[in-house]
Design a protein around this motif. Structure first.
Motif, PDB file in Angstrom:
ATOM      1  N   THR A 440       0.542 -37.237  -6.666  1.00 13.29           N
ATOM      2  CA  THR A 440       0.169 -37.048  -8.068  1.00 13.29           C
ATOM      3  C   THR A 440       0.106 -35.555  -8.334  1.00 13.29           C
ATOM      4  O   THR A 440      -0.034 -34.758  -7.398  1.00 13.29           O
ATOM      5  CB  THR A 440      -1.201 -37.689  -8.377  1.00 13.29           C
ATOM      6  N   LEU A 441       0.213 -35.171  -9.597  1.00 10.18           N
ATOM      7  CA  LEU A 441       0.033 -33.774  -9.967  1.00 10.18           C
ATOM      8  C   LEU A 441      -1.325 -33.511 -10.602  1.00 10.18           C
ATOM      9  O   LEU A 441      -1.659 -32.376 -10.935  1.00 10.18           O
ATOM     10  CB  LEU A 441       1.146 -33.339 -10.939  1.00 10.18           C
ATOM     11  N   ASP A 442      -2.121 -34.571 -10.736  1.00  8.22           N
ATOM     12  CA  ASP A 442      -3.388 -34.462 -11.459  1.00  8.22           C
ATOM     13  C   ASP A 442      -4.547 -33.996 -10.595  1.00  8.22           C
ATOM     14  O   ASP A 442      -5.556 -33.524 -11.102  1.00  8.22           O
ATOM     15  CB  ASP A 442      -3.745 -35.813 -12.090  1.00  8.22           C
ATOM     16  N   GLN A 443      -4.434 -34.156  -9.266  1.00  8.59           N
ATOM     17  CA  GLN A 443      -5.510 -33.724  -8.391  1.00  8.59           C
ATOM     18  C   GLN A 443      -4.962 -33.368  -7.019  1.00  8.59           C
ATOM     19  O   GLN A 443      -3.904 -33.847  -6.624  1.00  8.59           O
ATOM     20  CB  GLN A 443      -6.590 -34.805  -8.248  1.00  8.59           C
ATOM     21  N   VAL A 444      -5.685 -32.512  -6.309  1.00  2.00           N
ATOM     22  CA  VAL A 444      -5.323 -32.186  -4.934  1.00  2.00           C
ATOM     23  C   VAL A 444      -5.629 -33.399  -4.072  1.00  2.00           C
ATOM     24  O   VAL A 444      -6.768 -33.876  -4.034  1.00  2.00           O
ATOM     25  CB  VAL A 444      -6.108 -30.958  -4.433  1.00  2.00           C
ATOM     26  N   THR A 445      -4.608 -33.929  -3.389  1.00  2.48           N
ATOM     27  CA  THR A 445      -4.735 -35.215  -2.705  1.00  2.48           C
ATOM     28  C   THR A 445      -4.292 -35.105  -1.257  1.00  2.48           C
ATOM     29  O   THR A 445      -3.253 -34.529  -0.946  1.00  2.48           O
ATOM     30  CB  THR A 445      -3.873 -36.281  -3.405  1.00  2.48           C
ATOM     31  N   THR A 446      -5.105 -35.672  -0.358  1.00  2.00           N
ATOM     32  CA  THR A 446      -4.737 -35.751   1.053  1.00  2.00           C
ATOM     33  C   THR A 446      -3.836 -36.951   1.264  1.00  2.00           C
ATOM     34  O   THR A 446      -4.233 -38.092   1.035  1.00  2.00           O
ATOM     35  CB  THR A 446      -5.987 -35.865   1.937  1.00  2.00           C
ATOM     36  N   ALA A 447      -2.618 -36.690   1.699  1.00  3.52           N
ATOM     37  CA  ALA A 447      -1.633 -37.752   1.940  1.00  3.52           C
ATOM     38  C   ALA A 447      -0.553 -37.173   2.849  1.00  3.52           C
ATOM     39  O   ALA A 447      -0.680 -36.056   3.348  1.00  3.52           O
ATOM     40  CB  ALA A 447      -1.034 -38.251   0.617  1.00  3.52           C
ATOM     41  N   GLY A 448       0.507 -37.939   3.091  1.00  2.00           N
ATOM     42  CA  GLY A 448       1.613 -37.461   3.900  1.00  2.00           C
ATOM     43  C   GLY A 448       1.477 -37.808   5.364  1.00  2.00           C
ATOM     44  O   GLY A 448       0.630 -38.612   5.775  1.00  2.00           O
ATOM     45  N   SER A 449       2.314 -37.186   6.180  1.00  9.85           N
ATOM     46  CA  SER A 449       2.427 -37.545   7.596  1.00  9.85           C
ATOM     47  C   SER A 449       1.282 -36.966   8.424  1.00  9.85           C
ATOM     48  O   SER A 449       1.124 -35.758   8.529  1.00  9.85           O
ATOM     49  CB  SER A 449       3.766 -37.038   8.142  1.00  9.85           C
ATOM     50  N   TRP A 450       0.491 -37.852   9.028  1.00 12.16           N
ATOM     51  CA  TRP A 450      -0.590 -37.451   9.930  1.00 12.16           C
ATOM     52  C   TRP A 450      -0.021 -37.121  11.308  1.00 12.16           C
ATOM     53  O   TRP A 450      -0.338 -36.101  11.896  1.00 12.16           O
ATOM     54  CB  TRP A 450      -1.607 -38.586  10.044  1.00 12.16           C
ATOM     55  N   SER A 451       0.832 -38.016  11.820  1.00 10.73           N
ATOM     56  CA  SER A 451       1.463 -37.843  13.130  1.00 10.73           C
ATOM     57  C   SER A 451       2.938 -38.158  13.012  1.00 10.73           C
ATOM     58  O   SER A 451       3.311 -39.166  12.401  1.00 10.73           O
ATOM     59  CB  SER A 451       0.838 -38.789  14.171  1.00 10.73           C
TER      60      SER A 451
END
Length: 501
Positions: A440-451
């Motif tokens: 999203t562009l509305d908030q800083v979000t933790t996501a994506g590749s962990w490992s």
């Protein structure tokens, strides 16, 4: 529907601005508990300013960054499939492998995949056992799970309970996975300050576990300062219920209440105070281990696995904020340390941060035996612009086994997956990548590749939000790795890929 987009040029620059002993495991029949962010690596979900969002939309329109949830990748990467989250809705974490199975951790438990067909992984079972971050590894018929969130007890039906209460529990859980469709929770060992991550040192009769944990407090009965070492657990393979702590080696001896690790701020502004280790990688074939320990990087001997011995220690008080993980090269003459700047909760892949902070540090191992030293050579960081709403951080990766070359694949949260070559320690370079656009562009979000790990010819990524991704790398520089086959892979127990029985 996810759009595959490879035609528009991706600008490569930084951006502008139980049954036994009362334990119980639950195969999923009910909704899992809500996950919390990595308890040691602070997460953030803060609103983006209208100006930041406008800049990100402009960057998307110009091709500097992918669109929301859009997939882009280099020509030598093929995205084979994505398996979305199932019943476990929490944060996806680490991965382990064994034969045709992948074991994926999640803050709410773990999931077992049949990956005999990497293009179509099948879920074999999902086990509900909340206790972030559920760092995971396997050895034989045993599966090990870390709990680093204070719980009411050691069962899989526990609830959150403050660490200030003496009855609260954190530590290691052990499962029998001889029946992949019905894993059984068989043992638990409480450890000081919990188990943020853990590392196996497998032997024929026993498995040793190095437990990394940190952040003690005088208010926590089971996590008292100084906490300047690691818990060593011995697990008899034939009687895992007898697992117990056999040592707590002090890695940072020193006077005072905080031990002898990096004092952090204000002595070293912006650097984490060392109160334990975050992650350890062992190289059993060389009797070596490398520890990423908050404000310190260490090299130690594990000739005696119950009594690891530190042989060198380094700090980087200019560019490293939080020593997060470590990887040896195949020849054991280099170590890559990652810096988790922002604690997994900030957008750090931009021009403001620059190329040397929140990066990998490449160190050569110089000397012999216990006289070896870690000598800094260079930094590596992805140079692909990430949106200001995208949490981007150097995270977990593994060696891609190619004789004569040092190549690894690495996760960068919303920075995606990077394949990079550090054969020349002083001049590393990216050779492949895969990433999604912002959630999203509305908030800083933790996501994506962990490992992101290489196993038997494929790259497997446990995406925090999107589930399991399987990638195929087609490149003459890495193609020889496809011939290397392993029966078991816990990345933090690094194998000797070319000298196995």
């Amino acid at each position: 529907m996810t759009l595959l987009h490879t035609t528009r040029a991706r600008r490569r620059r930084l951006g502008v601005a139980a049954a036994a002993a009362g334990l119980l495991a639950t195969l999923l029949t009910a909704g899992p508990a809500a996950a919390t962010p990595d308890p040691g690596d602070k997460s953030a979900h803060k609103e983006s300013s209208s100006g930041q969002a406008a800049q990100d939309r402009s960057a998307i329109a110009s091709g500097e960054i992918p669109g929301v949830d859009e997939i882009v990748h280099s020509d030598n990467i093929e995205h084979l499939t994505n398996v979305p989250k199932g019943a476990l809705k929490g944060t996806n974490s680490d991965i382990a492998f064994q034969g045709k199975y992948a074991y994926a951790g999640n803050y709410d438990g773990f999931r077992i995949f049949d990956i005999s067909n990497p293009k179509a992984p099948k879920t074999v079972s999902e086990v509900l056992c909340p206790g972030g971050q559920n760092d995971i590894s396997v050895s034989g018929d045993l599966l090990f799970l870390s709990t680093d969130s204070s719980r009411s007890d050691n069962s899989c039906t526990s609830t959150t309970q403050p660490a200030t209460e003496k009855s609260s529990w954190e530590g290691m859980k052990i499962f029998d996975i001889s029946d992949k469709r019905n894993p059984k929770y068989i043992a638990a060992v409480e450890t000081a300050c919990g188990s943020h991550t853990h590392t196996l040192v497998p032997e024929r009769r026993d498995v040793y576990i190095y437990v990394s944990s940190y952040s003690p407090s005088a208010a926590f009965p089971d996590c008292q300062p100084p906490h300047d070492g690691i818990s060593v657990i011995k697990v008899p393979r034939k009687a895992p219920q007898q697992a117990r702590i056999v040592n707590f080696p002090v890695l940072f001896p020193g006077e005072g209440p905080d031990g002898g690790g990096n004092p952090g701020s204000p002595t070293n502004p912006g650097v984490s105070k060392t109160t334990g280790c975050h992650d350890i990688t062992v190289l059993p074939s060389k009797d070596l281990a490398a520890g990423a320990c908050m404000g310190d990087g260490i090299l130690f001997s594990i000739k005696d696995p119950e009594r690891p011995k530190v042989i060198d220690r380094v700090q980087d008080n200019v560019n490293f904020a939080f020593w997060h993980s470590a990887t040896f090269n195949q020849d054991a003459d280099k170590v890559v340390f990652t810096d988790e700047l922002g604690g997994g909760g900030a957008a750090t892949c931009n021009e403001e941060i620059g190329p040397n902070r929140g990066a990998d540090g490449i160190y050569d191992l110089v000397g012999r035996g216990d006289n070896r030293k870690l000598v800094f050579r260079s930094y590596f960081k992805i140079d692909r612009h990430q949106a200001d709403a995208e949490v981007c951080v150097a995270h977990n990766g593994s060696i891609i086994p190619v004789k004569g070359r040092d190549i690894m694949v690495q996760a960068w949260y919303q920075g995606g997956i990077s394949v990079w070559d550090f054969t020349n320690s002083s001049s590393p370079k990216e050779i492949a990548y895969f990433e999604r656009g912002p959630v999203t562009l509305d908030q800083v979000t933790t996501a994506g590749s962990w490992s992101a790990y290489y196993y038997n010819g494929y790259i497997y990524s446990n995406d925090i939000a999107k589930g399991l991704d399987v990638l195929k790398l087609n490149d003459r520089r890495t193609d020889p790795a496809k011939r290397v086959r392993l029966h078991e892979l816990n990345v933090q127990t690094q194998p000797d890929y070319f000298d196995r029985d």
